[in-house]
Design a protein around this motif. Structure first.
Motif, PDB file in Angstrom:
ATOM      1  N   GLN A   8      98.802  20.396 -25.060  1.00  0.00           N
ATOM      2  CA  GLN A   8      97.685  20.284 -24.135  1.00  0.00           C
ATOM      3  C   GLN A   8      97.423  18.835 -23.755  1.00  0.00           C
ATOM      4  O   GLN A   8      97.072  18.540 -22.612  1.00  0.00           O
ATOM      5  CB  GLN A   8      96.422  20.902 -24.748  1.00  0.00           C
ATOM      6  CG  GLN A   8      96.478  22.400 -24.839  1.00  0.00           C
ATOM      7  CD  GLN A   8      95.226  22.984 -25.468  1.00  0.00           C
ATOM      8  OE1 GLN A   8      94.418  22.261 -26.058  1.00  0.00           O
ATOM      9  NE2 GLN A   8      95.071  24.291 -25.351  1.00  0.00           N
ATOM     10  N   GLN A   9      97.599  17.922 -24.711  1.00  0.00           N
ATOM     11  CA  GLN A   9      97.423  16.504 -24.416  1.00  0.00           C
ATOM     12  C   GLN A   9      98.467  16.034 -23.405  1.00  0.00           C
ATOM     13  O   GLN A   9      98.156  15.314 -22.462  1.00  0.00           O
ATOM     14  CB  GLN A   9      97.511  15.671 -25.685  1.00  0.00           C
ATOM     15  CG  GLN A   9      96.320  15.834 -26.596  1.00  0.00           C
ATOM     16  CD  GLN A   9      96.453  15.032 -27.870  1.00  0.00           C
ATOM     17  OE1 GLN A   9      97.432  14.320 -28.080  1.00  0.00           O
ATOM     18  NE2 GLN A   9      95.466  15.131 -28.738  1.00  0.00           N
ATOM     19  N   VAL A  10      99.712  16.479 -23.570  1.00  0.00           N
ATOM     20  CA  VAL A  10     100.780  16.098 -22.641  1.00  0.00           C
ATOM     21  C   VAL A  10     100.493  16.641 -21.253  1.00  0.00           C
ATOM     22  O   VAL A  10     100.604  15.923 -20.251  1.00  0.00           O
ATOM     23  CB  VAL A  10     102.150  16.598 -23.161  1.00  0.00           C
ATOM     24  CG1 VAL A  10     103.227  16.417 -22.118  1.00  0.00           C
ATOM     25  CG2 VAL A  10     102.522  15.871 -24.434  1.00  0.00           C
ATOM     26  N   ASN A  11     100.093  17.904 -21.178  1.00  0.00           N
ATOM     27  CA  ASN A  11      99.782  18.503 -19.880  1.00  0.00           C
ATOM     28  C   ASN A  11      98.617  17.786 -19.205  1.00  0.00           C
ATOM     29  O   ASN A  11      98.609  17.595 -17.992  1.00  0.00           O
ATOM     30  CB  ASN A  11      99.464  19.989 -20.030  1.00  0.00           C
ATOM     31  CG  ASN A  11     100.681  20.797 -20.400  1.00  0.00           C
ATOM     32  OD1 ASN A  11     101.807  20.378 -20.169  1.00  0.00           O
ATOM     33  ND2 ASN A  11     100.463  21.950 -21.001  1.00  0.00           N
ATOM     34  N   GLY A  12      97.628  17.379 -19.983  1.00  0.00           N
ATOM     35  CA  GLY A  12      96.490  16.672 -19.426  1.00  0.00           C
ATOM     36  C   GLY A  12      96.878  15.308 -18.873  1.00  0.00           C
ATOM     37  O   GLY A  12      96.387  14.894 -17.823  1.00  0.00           O
ATOM     38  N   ARG A  13      97.767  14.613 -19.583  1.00  0.00           N
ATOM     39  CA  ARG A  13      98.224  13.307 -19.099  1.00  0.00           C
ATOM     40  C   ARG A  13      99.041  13.441 -17.822  1.00  0.00           C
ATOM     41  O   ARG A  13      98.982  12.590 -16.944  1.00  0.00           O
ATOM     42  CB  ARG A  13      99.047  12.609 -20.176  1.00  0.00           C
ATOM     43  CG  ARG A  13      98.178  11.900 -21.193  1.00  0.00           C
ATOM     44  CD  ARG A  13      99.008  11.037 -22.122  1.00  0.00           C
ATOM     45  NE  ARG A  13      98.648  11.413 -23.488  1.00  0.00           N
ATOM     46  CZ  ARG A  13      99.436  11.999 -24.359  1.00  0.00           C
ATOM     47  NH1 ARG A  13     100.685  12.261 -24.073  1.00  0.00           N
ATOM     48  NH2 ARG A  13      99.002  12.325 -25.553  1.00  0.00           N
ATOM     49  N   GLN A  14      99.793  14.523 -17.705  1.00  0.00           N
ATOM     50  CA  GLN A  14     100.610  14.725 -16.509  1.00  0.00           C
ATOM     51  C   GLN A  14      99.752  14.990 -15.279  1.00  0.00           C
ATOM     52  O   GLN A  14     100.119  14.633 -14.170  1.00  0.00           O
ATOM     53  CB  GLN A  14     101.574  15.897 -16.721  1.00  0.00           C
ATOM     54  CG  GLN A  14     102.702  15.587 -17.681  1.00  0.00           C
ATOM     55  CD  GLN A  14     103.552  16.810 -17.963  1.00  0.00           C
ATOM     56  OE1 GLN A  14     103.213  17.926 -17.606  1.00  0.00           O
ATOM     57  NE2 GLN A  14     104.682  16.587 -18.636  1.00  0.00           N
ATOM     58  N   ARG A  15      98.586  15.605 -15.486  1.00  0.00           N
ATOM     59  CA  ARG A  15      97.723  15.915 -14.349  1.00  0.00           C
ATOM     60  C   ARG A  15      96.813  14.755 -13.967  1.00  0.00           C
ATOM     61  O   ARG A  15      96.093  14.842 -12.979  1.00  0.00           O
ATOM     62  CB  ARG A  15      96.879  17.145 -14.655  1.00  0.00           C
ATOM     63  CG  ARG A  15      97.729  18.404 -14.720  1.00  0.00           C
ATOM     64  CD  ARG A  15      96.897  19.630 -14.655  1.00  0.00           C
ATOM     65  NE  ARG A  15      96.173  19.810 -15.915  1.00  0.00           N
ATOM     66  CZ  ARG A  15      95.274  20.745 -16.130  1.00  0.00           C
ATOM     67  NH1 ARG A  15      94.965  21.574 -15.172  1.00  0.00           N
ATOM     68  NH2 ARG A  15      94.671  20.853 -17.281  1.00  0.00           N
ATOM     69  N   GLY A  16      96.793  13.698 -14.738  1.00  0.00           N
ATOM     70  CA  GLY A  16      96.007  12.512 -14.385  1.00  0.00           C
ATOM     71  C   GLY A  16      94.521  12.712 -14.549  1.00  0.00           C
ATOM     72  O   GLY A  16      94.058  13.207 -15.568  1.00  0.00           O
ATOM     73  N   GLN A  17      93.723  12.339 -13.540  1.00  0.00           N
ATOM     74  CA  GLN A  17      92.270  12.398 -13.610  1.00  0.00           C
ATOM     75  C   GLN A  17      91.755  13.831 -13.766  1.00  0.00           C
ATOM     76  O   GLN A  17      90.695  14.057 -14.324  1.00  0.00           O
ATOM     77  CB  GLN A  17      91.649  11.781 -12.349  1.00  0.00           C
ATOM     78  CG  GLN A  17      91.784  10.283 -12.275  1.00  0.00           C
ATOM     79  CD  GLN A  17      90.910   9.571 -13.315  1.00  0.00           C
ATOM     80  OE1 GLN A  17      89.972  10.140 -13.849  1.00  0.00           O
ATOM     81  NE2 GLN A  17      91.265   8.337 -13.607  1.00  0.00           N
ATOM     82  N   ALA A  18      92.473  14.800 -13.264  1.00  0.00           N
ATOM     83  CA  ALA A  18      92.059  16.202 -13.363  1.00  0.00           C
ATOM     84  C   ALA A  18      92.655  16.854 -14.607  1.00  0.00           C
ATOM     85  O   ALA A  18      92.867  18.053 -14.647  1.00  0.00           O
ATOM     86  CB  ALA A  18      92.505  16.962 -12.120  1.00  0.00           C
ATOM     87  N   GLY A  19      92.878  16.081 -15.650  1.00  0.00           N
ATOM     88  CA  GLY A  19      93.581  16.568 -16.830  1.00  0.00           C
ATOM     89  C   GLY A  19      92.737  17.276 -17.862  1.00  0.00           C
ATOM     90  O   GLY A  19      93.222  17.584 -18.935  1.00  0.00           O
ATOM     91  N   GLY A  20      91.479  17.517 -17.617  1.00  0.00           N
ATOM     92  CA  GLY A  20      90.657  18.236 -18.590  1.00  0.00           C
ATOM     93  C   GLY A  20      89.911  17.293 -19.505  1.00  0.00           C
ATOM     94  O   GLY A  20      89.630  16.149 -19.158  1.00  0.00           O
ATOM     95  N   ARG A  21      89.591  17.761 -20.711  1.00  0.00           N
ATOM     96  CA  ARG A  21      88.793  16.962 -21.630  1.00  0.00           C
ATOM     97  C   ARG A  21      89.586  15.786 -22.191  1.00  0.00           C
ATOM     98  O   ARG A  21      90.804  15.867 -22.335  1.00  0.00           O
ATOM     99  CB  ARG A  21      88.255  17.823 -22.769  1.00  0.00           C
ATOM    100  CG  ARG A  21      89.322  18.384 -23.671  1.00  0.00           C
ATOM    101  CD  ARG A  21      88.706  19.236 -24.750  1.00  0.00           C
ATOM    102  NE  ARG A  21      89.782  19.811 -25.554  1.00  0.00           N
ATOM    103  CZ  ARG A  21      89.605  20.435 -26.678  1.00  0.00           C
ATOM    104  NH1 ARG A  21      88.397  20.585 -27.152  1.00  0.00           N
ATOM    105  NH2 ARG A  21      90.616  20.931 -27.336  1.00  0.00           N
ATOM    106  N   PRO A  22      88.914  14.678 -22.509  1.00  0.00           N
ATOM    107  CA  PRO A  22      89.618  13.534 -23.070  1.00  0.00           C
ATOM    108  C   PRO A  22      90.108  13.843 -24.487  1.00  0.00           C
ATOM    109  O   PRO A  22      89.434  14.575 -25.230  1.00  0.00           O
ATOM    110  CB  PRO A  22      88.569  12.424 -23.076  1.00  0.00           C
ATOM    111  CG  PRO A  22      87.269  13.120 -23.032  1.00  0.00           C
ATOM    112  CD  PRO A  22      87.503  14.408 -22.302  1.00  0.00           C
TER     113      PRO A  22
END
Length: 75
Positions: A8-22
């Protein structure tokens, strides 16, 4: 409070600003929360509070106090 899975952390980083919770995680706060939740679960297993036979709030609260004393002395 619960740590994010690595994928989930990797997917969030790939989506940038719209990546979900920090991906922040406070280990000490999680330990305290876990302790409180485990104590509450043990308190729920006590038969008097689980069935709630008491008719009034005062006797129910007294039962919670008694269960808490028993649980604290058992630790």
């Amino acid at each position: 409070m619960i740590p994010e899975r690595a994928d989930q952390q990797v997917n969030g980083r790939q989506r940038g600003q719209a990546g979900g919770r920090p991906p922040s995680f406070d280990r000490e706060a999680y330990k305290k929360r876990n302790t409180v939740e485990r104590y509450n679960n043990r308190l729920k297993q006590w038969r008097g509070t689980a069935t709630r036979y008491e008719k009034t709030a005062a006797t129910y609260l007294a039962g919670l106090h008694i269960a808490g004393i028993f649980l604290r002395s058992a630790c």
